[in-house]
Enzyme design. Structure first.
Site, PDB file in Angstrom:
ATOM      1  N   HIS A 175       0.899  12.571   1.880  1.00 12.47           N
ATOM      2  CA  HIS A 175       1.238  13.665   0.968  1.00 12.47           C
ATOM      3  C   HIS A 175       1.916  14.825   1.693  1.00 12.47           C
ATOM      4  CE1 HIS A 175      -1.405  11.716  -1.992  1.00 12.47           C
ATOM      5  NE2 HIS A 175      -0.937  12.563  -2.887  1.00 12.47           N
ATOM      6  N   GLY A 176       1.774  14.881   3.019  1.00 15.31           N
ATOM      7  CA  GLY A 176       2.362  15.981   3.776  1.00 15.31           C
ATOM      8  C   GLY A 176       1.709  17.301   3.402  1.00 15.31           C
ATOM      9  N   GLY A 186     -34.200  13.865  10.689  1.00 13.34           N
ATOM     10  CA  GLY A 186     -33.102  13.304   9.909  1.00 13.34           C
ATOM     11  C   GLY A 186     -32.924  11.843  10.259  1.00 13.34           C
ATOM     12  N   SER A 187     -32.125  11.593  11.274  1.00 12.64           N
ATOM     13  CA  SER A 187     -31.921  10.216  11.720  1.00 12.64           C
ATOM     14  C   SER A 187     -33.233   9.600  12.218  1.00 12.64           C
ATOM     15  CB  SER A 187     -30.876  10.176  12.840  1.00 12.64           C
ATOM     16  OG  SER A 187     -29.603  10.554  12.343  1.00 12.64           O
ATOM     17  N   PHE A 238     -35.088  11.409  -3.874  1.00 12.40           N
ATOM     18  CA  PHE A 238     -35.764  10.775  -2.741  1.00 12.40           C
ATOM     19  C   PHE A 238     -35.876  11.792  -1.620  1.00 12.40           C
ATOM     20  CE2 PHE A 238     -35.605   7.896   1.056  1.00 12.40           C
ATOM     21  CZ  PHE A 238     -36.714   7.113   0.768  1.00 12.40           C
ATOM     22  N   GLU A 295     -27.496   8.389   4.077  1.00 11.31           N
ATOM     23  CA  GLU A 295     -27.995   7.000   4.055  1.00 11.31           C
ATOM     24  C   GLU A 295     -27.920   6.373   5.447  1.00 11.31           C
ATOM     25  OE1 GLU A 295     -29.061   5.127   1.306  1.00 11.31           O
ATOM     26  OE2 GLU A 295     -28.500   6.413  -0.370  1.00 11.31           O
TER      27      GLU A 295
END
Length: 384
Positions: free
Chosen positions: A339-340, A130-131, A122, A364
């Site tokens: 997880h550090g 863009g936006s 697409f 999107e």
């Protein structure tokens, strides 16, 4: 709307098994090579993943919106690159044809897209558009039985693999508004069509984007989606409503994976003589993530059911995309924190997912665009 619970459960189970037995074990290979192995793509075709949302008459499974988001949540449990490859065929790369295509266009393209014989792409975003999609500059000028297309599209998902592009272009030079935009199908190999280099991205290795360049690209006028000029932007907006719900579901699936990994690590990792899952501050991060994940999942399912009822879900779809993508980012951050130091090295999936999911808040429609869409639709509904 779920048409047949038993059939849907069988599909979900088969995808979940494929994800755990094939996709997750291949994640590191894809990240290192920036490519999905051919044998995995072949298995995706066999499972029908390229045609999940394409009508049955053209070889697809014709999933309803509710069915689609549930399947997307399963598929998105693995690296986003895998879902991205099939995502355009089920979403923005094919839905313009499904929604507004002529019978001849549907017959020509949808069976090949459903089978995964070709990849759809697409092409909307441009270097300066863009936006603000309505400001695009790519032009398509009618010349006899052809259109001549000129312009550049940027960050186009699956463009390097695409067999057909749905291109948004201006067909009326006298108008500057969205009513001048049309959607045109351009086949790979069309004279005047070329591709830029594959973008080097922060994350989502294995999912490719690049520029799509049109220099006097000649395509048949019969490739105009719907056979009518000036309705391309409306087609794009219809496609994006559906796509935003899909991406919101993908965010839910990815967040569930990150949270499962974080919980497992917290229960195994010991500090001060006990698993860190026993510490209340770690529990708070787990709990916040679970609550937000549950909220996002509930939102997506509700909006999907409304769309299946034929309701206008522009507001709801944008709400889902906004909340779910922001939620996913927060879960990713907490997963790394739990997880550090281990969450900052590539030995653990948390580091890779942290980079991968950052894109969800951008494509999107950015989070900021979703806020505008939500507010404007609130005002419109209040004034109706």
């Amino acid at each position: 709307m779920i048409r047949d619970h038993e059939t849907l459960n069988l599909l979900k189970d088969s995808i979940a098994r494929f994800v755990r037995e094939v996709l997750i074990p291949s994640e590191e290979t894809v990240a290192e090579t920036d490519a999905i192995p051919d044998h995995i793509v072949a298995q995706m075709r066999e499972l029908g993943l390229f045609g999940l949302c394409i009508p049955e008459a053209y070889g697809g499974l014709a999933l309803t919106m509710e069915e689609e988001v549930l399947v997307a949540m399963e598929l998105a449990y693995a690296s986003p690159a895998f879902r991205s490859l099939v995502g355009t065929n089920n979403g923005i790369g094919a839905q313009g044809i499904v929604i507004d295509g002529t019978p001849a266009q549907k017959a020509a393209w949808l069976p090949r897209l459903a089978a995964g014989e070709i990849i759809g792409s697409f092409a909307l975003t441009e270097p300066d558009s863009g936006s603000d999609a309505a400001s695009l500059r790519t032009t398509a000028v009618r010349e006899g039985d052809d259109y001549i297309i000129n312009g550049v599209k940027r960050f186009i998902t699956n463009a390097p693999e695409a067999g057909v592009f749905t291109v948004m272009a201006r067909t009326d030079a006298t108008r500057k508004d969205a009513g001048a935009i049309s959607a045109i199908l351009v086949e790979r190999g069309a004279p005047g069509l070329s591709l830029g280099r594959i973008d080097k991205k922060m994350g989502q290795r294995g999912a490719h984007t690049c520029d799509v360049i049109f220099e006097n690209c000649r395509v048949p006028a019969a490739n105009l989606i719907g056979g009518k000029e000036g309705v391309g932007f409306k087609t794009a907006m219809k496609v994006l409503d559906k796509g935003r719900l899909h991406i919101a579901a993908v965010c839910v699936g990815a967040a569930r994976r990150m949270l499962d990994d974080a919980l497992r690590y917290a229960m195994e990792r010991k500090q001060f003589g006990q698993p860190i899952a026993g510490f209340q501050l770690v529990q708070a991060m787990l709990a916040d993530s679970q609550a937000e994940l549950y909220a996002a999942r509930s939102m997506v399912l509700d909006a999907a059911r409304l769309r299946d009822e034929g309701r206008d879900v522009t507001l709801e779809a944008s709400s889902c995309k906004l909340f779910a993508s922001e939620m996913c980012g927060r879960v990713a951050d907490r997963a790394v924190q739990i997880h550090g130091g281990a969450g900052y090295v590539s030995d653990y999936a948390a580091e890779r997912f942290y980079r991968d999911v950052r894109l969800f808040r951008i494509y999107e429609g950015t989070s900021q665009i979703q806020q505008l869409v939500i507010a404007r639709n609130m005002i419109r509904r209040a004034g109706a």
